[in-house]
Scaffold this active site. Structure first.
Site, PDB file in Angstrom:
ATOM      1  N   ASP A   1     -19.849  93.333 -35.255  1.00  0.00           N
ATOM      2  CA  ASP A   1     -20.385  93.130 -34.118  1.00  0.00           C
ATOM      3  C   ASP A   1     -20.547  92.015 -33.626  1.00  0.00           C
ATOM      4  OD1 ASP A   1     -21.469  95.734 -31.860  1.00  0.00           O
ATOM      5  OD2 ASP A   1     -21.598  93.366 -32.168  1.00  0.00           O
TER       6      ASP A   1
ATOM      7  N   ASP B   1     -16.590  93.995 -28.123  1.00  0.00           N
ATOM      8  CA  ASP B   1     -16.749  93.222 -29.519  1.00  0.00           C
ATOM      9  C   ASP B   1     -16.825  93.864 -30.454  1.00  0.00           C
ATOM     10  OD1 ASP B   1     -19.391  94.293 -28.845  1.00  0.00           O
ATOM     11  OD2 ASP B   1     -20.054  92.498 -28.849  1.00  0.00           O
ATOM     12  N   GLU B   2     -16.605  95.297 -30.749  1.00  0.00           N
ATOM     13  CA  GLU B   2     -17.128  95.817 -32.058  1.00  0.00           C
ATOM     14  C   GLU B   2     -15.779  96.314 -32.196  1.00  0.00           C
ATOM     15  OE1 GLU B   2     -19.464  99.128 -32.655  1.00  0.00           O
ATOM     16  OE2 GLU B   2     -20.010  98.537 -29.798  1.00  0.00           O
TER      17      GLU B   2
HETATM   18  P1  TTP Z   1     -23.507  94.303 -27.177  1.00  0.00           P
HETATM   19  O1  TTP Z   1     -22.295  94.376 -28.714  1.00  0.00           O
HETATM   20  O2  TTP Z   1     -23.905  96.014 -27.277  1.00  0.00           O
HETATM   21  O3  TTP Z   1     -24.113  93.579 -27.477  1.00  0.00           O
HETATM   22  P2  TTP Z   1     -23.975  92.410 -27.736  1.00  0.00           P
HETATM   23  O4  TTP Z   1     -22.629  91.674 -28.022  1.00  0.00           O
HETATM   24  O5  TTP Z   1     -24.324  91.195 -26.220  1.00  0.00           O
HETATM   25  O6  TTP Z   1     -25.395  91.478 -28.431  1.00  0.00           O
HETATM   26  P3  TTP Z   1     -25.568  92.301 -29.804  1.00  0.00           P
HETATM   27  O7  TTP Z   1     -25.893  90.844 -30.460  1.00  0.00           O
HETATM   28  O8  TTP Z   1     -26.496  92.497 -29.593  1.00  0.00           O
HETATM   29  O9  TTP Z   1     -24.710  92.774 -30.169  1.00  0.00           O
HETATM   30  O10 TTP Z   1     -21.756  94.945 -26.418  1.00  0.00           O
HETATM   31  C1  TTP Z   1     -21.174  94.237 -26.417  1.00  0.00           C
HETATM   32  C2  TTP Z   1     -20.480  93.714 -24.344  1.00  0.00           C
HETATM   33  O11 TTP Z   1     -20.665  94.293 -23.917  1.00  0.00           O
HETATM   34  C3  TTP Z   1     -22.017  92.646 -24.264  1.00  0.00           C
HETATM   35  O12 TTP Z   1     -22.065  90.939 -24.511  1.00  0.00           O
HETATM   36  C4  TTP Z   1     -22.178  92.879 -23.050  1.00  0.00           C
HETATM   37  C5  TTP Z   1     -21.207  93.964 -22.403  1.00  0.00           C
HETATM   38  N1  TTP Z   1     -21.892  95.545 -22.122  1.00  0.00           N
HETATM   39  C6  TTP Z   1     -22.446  95.298 -21.126  1.00  0.00           C
HETATM   40  O13 TTP Z   1     -21.935  94.555 -19.756  1.00  0.00           O
HETATM   41  N2  TTP Z   1     -23.505  95.746 -20.746  1.00  0.00           N
HETATM   42  C7  TTP Z   1     -23.929  96.926 -21.528  1.00  0.00           C
HETATM   43  O14 TTP Z   1     -25.112  97.107 -21.291  1.00  0.00           O
HETATM   44  C8  TTP Z   1     -24.591  96.417 -22.881  1.00  0.00           C
HETATM   45  C9  TTP Z   1     -24.482  97.085 -24.423  1.00  0.00           C
HETATM   46  C10 TTP Z   1     -22.768  95.695 -23.324  1.00  0.00           C
HETATM   47 MG    MG Z   2     -22.059  92.523 -29.954  1.00  0.00          MG
END
Ligand code: TTP
Ligand code: MG
Length: 362
Positions: free
Chosen positions: A14, A112-113
């Site tokens: 992730d 992103d995962e």
């Molecule tokens: P995530 O992997 O949940 O968050 P992140 O990568 O920003 O942070 P983390 O380090 O905690 O993993 O989500 C991936 C992307 O998806 C995030 O950068 C933006 C998008 N996203 C949204 O647009 N709205 C949301 O509510 C979430 C959870 C994510």
């Molecule tokens: Mg993330």
């Protein structure tokens, strides 16, 4: 006793604060500053929500899905940026290309995962080397850090990837699942949202260890049959396989809004994001689609769907986003919306995996 499972090694990869990290890489002068990606804050009067924010912004209590006006009030001097979906999708493709190089079985679950089935390596020590290599390659090729969780099941790998974010690498060897999970709060289990954790808290259950030690019949009394899965997950038991596209002929994404919403523009933006995300998923697997279905769940749980089938297989996600907007436009009324989703079905392979992969790594 459960049957011993065949040995599996699963990674959950992730990216860290993905959209915000891409923005910082694009403009390095933002490094170290609170960066918020999302709707326009309009000096605190903006509507819409935070997509994500940098870890510096998180120290002000800002997080994904928070109203942008609240984020502004918490940190007016943060750098607020609109999302650049095209760029995020391009970067995502490169990352998924790197992951596909290391495993035949990659399941991308969002932009992103992804889960990787790494059971083909000789054991956890070799897998650890590969995980380190993936982190280095992703950093070298994209300038971004990711966090990896490694375990014998999907649920433990996912919880592990979140454990030492950002730039984490957490390995849970078989047999250590329960002791790793026990002290963590229940909401770290995927699927346990705010409501369920509040209800568990009313029963005095705060940690995964508390949850694992409750008699499953008692849990069923509180939550119904779904509690069996919950109880298994709390003990790190999760037989779900890493699903690559071959085993499912449709792919979908859905988003539940934190609060029921009547913000049409916000809903449309979420649809666009999901369409972009699905486009990447199709591309990574070399698929095209025939049918696009949009789902909307209104306040009060009534759910409607509407579908279109295109004449020829398509992988044009810009057209798909336009179609999705049109379909949902036909379904929305004055009611507030709880959830929206897009499903692509009638999937057919256009290219071989090899061709698709070289697209990304060139
Ligand atoms: P995530 O992997 O949940 O968050 P992140 O990568 O920003 O942070 P983390 O380090 O905690 O993993 O989500 C991936 C992307 O998806 C995030 O950068 C933006 C998008 N996203 C949204 O647009 N709205 C949301 O509510 C979430 C959870 C994510
Ligand atoms: Mg993330």
């Amino acid at each position: 006793m459960n049957e011993p499972e065949p040995r599996r090694i699963i990674f959950h990869v992730d990216m860290d604060s993905f959209y915000a990290s891409v923005e910082v890489r694009k403009n390095p002068s933002l490094k170290g500053r609170p960066v918020v990606v999302g709707a326009d804050p309009k000096g605190g009067r903006g509507r819409g929500v935070v997509s994500t924010c940098s870890y510096e912004a998180r120290s002000y209590g800002i997080h994904s899905a928070m109203p942008i006006s609240e984020a502004y009030n918490r940190c007016p001097h943060a750098v607020f940026l609109p999302p650049d979906y095209l760029l995020y999708n391009t970067v995502s493709s490169r990352i998924m290309g790197i992951l596909h190089y290391h495993s035949q079985r990659v399941e991308q679950v969002s932009i992103d995962e992804a889960y990787l089935d790494m059971s083909h390596v000789s054991g956890f020590p070799e897998a650890l080397e590969v995980a380190r290599h993936i982190k280095t390659t992703v950093l070298e090729e994209t300038g971004l850090t990711c966090s990896i969780g490694m375990a014998a099941s999907k649920v433990v790998a996912k919880i592990a990837s979140d454990y030492e974010k950002p730039d984490g690498l957490t390995v849970i060897i078989p047999g250590e699942e329960e002791s790793f999970l026990a002290p963590l709060p229940v909401y770290t289990v995927p699927g346990i949202g705010r409501k369920t954790s509040e209800e568990l808290s009313r029963h005095g259950i705060q940690t995964i260890g508390d949850l694992a030690s409750v008699d499953v019949q008692v849990l069923i009394g509180w939550f119904g049959r779904g509690a069996v899965t919950l109880h298994h997950l709390a003990r790190g038991i999760d037989g779900r396989e890493v699903e690559c596209c071959d085993s499912s002929k449709s792919i979908s994404r859905e988003v539940t809004f934190e609060e029921d919403t009547d913000d049409r523009e916000g809903i449309m933006n979420v649809l666009d994001r999901m369409a972009g995300d699905l486009g990447q998923a199709l591309k990574a697997e070399g698929y095209s689609f025939r049918t696009l279905t949009v789902k909307v769940r209104f306040q009060g749980f009534e759910t409607r769907t509407k579908a279109v089938t295109v004449p020829r297989p398509s992988r044009n996600m810009r057209d798909a986003a336009v179609l999705a907007r049109r379909l949902i436009g036909q379904m929305l009324d004055e009611r507030r919306v709880r959830l929206v989703g897009i499903r692509l079905s009638g999937l057919a392979r256009q290219d071989t995996r090899q061709t698709a992969l070289s697209d990304f790594t060139s």
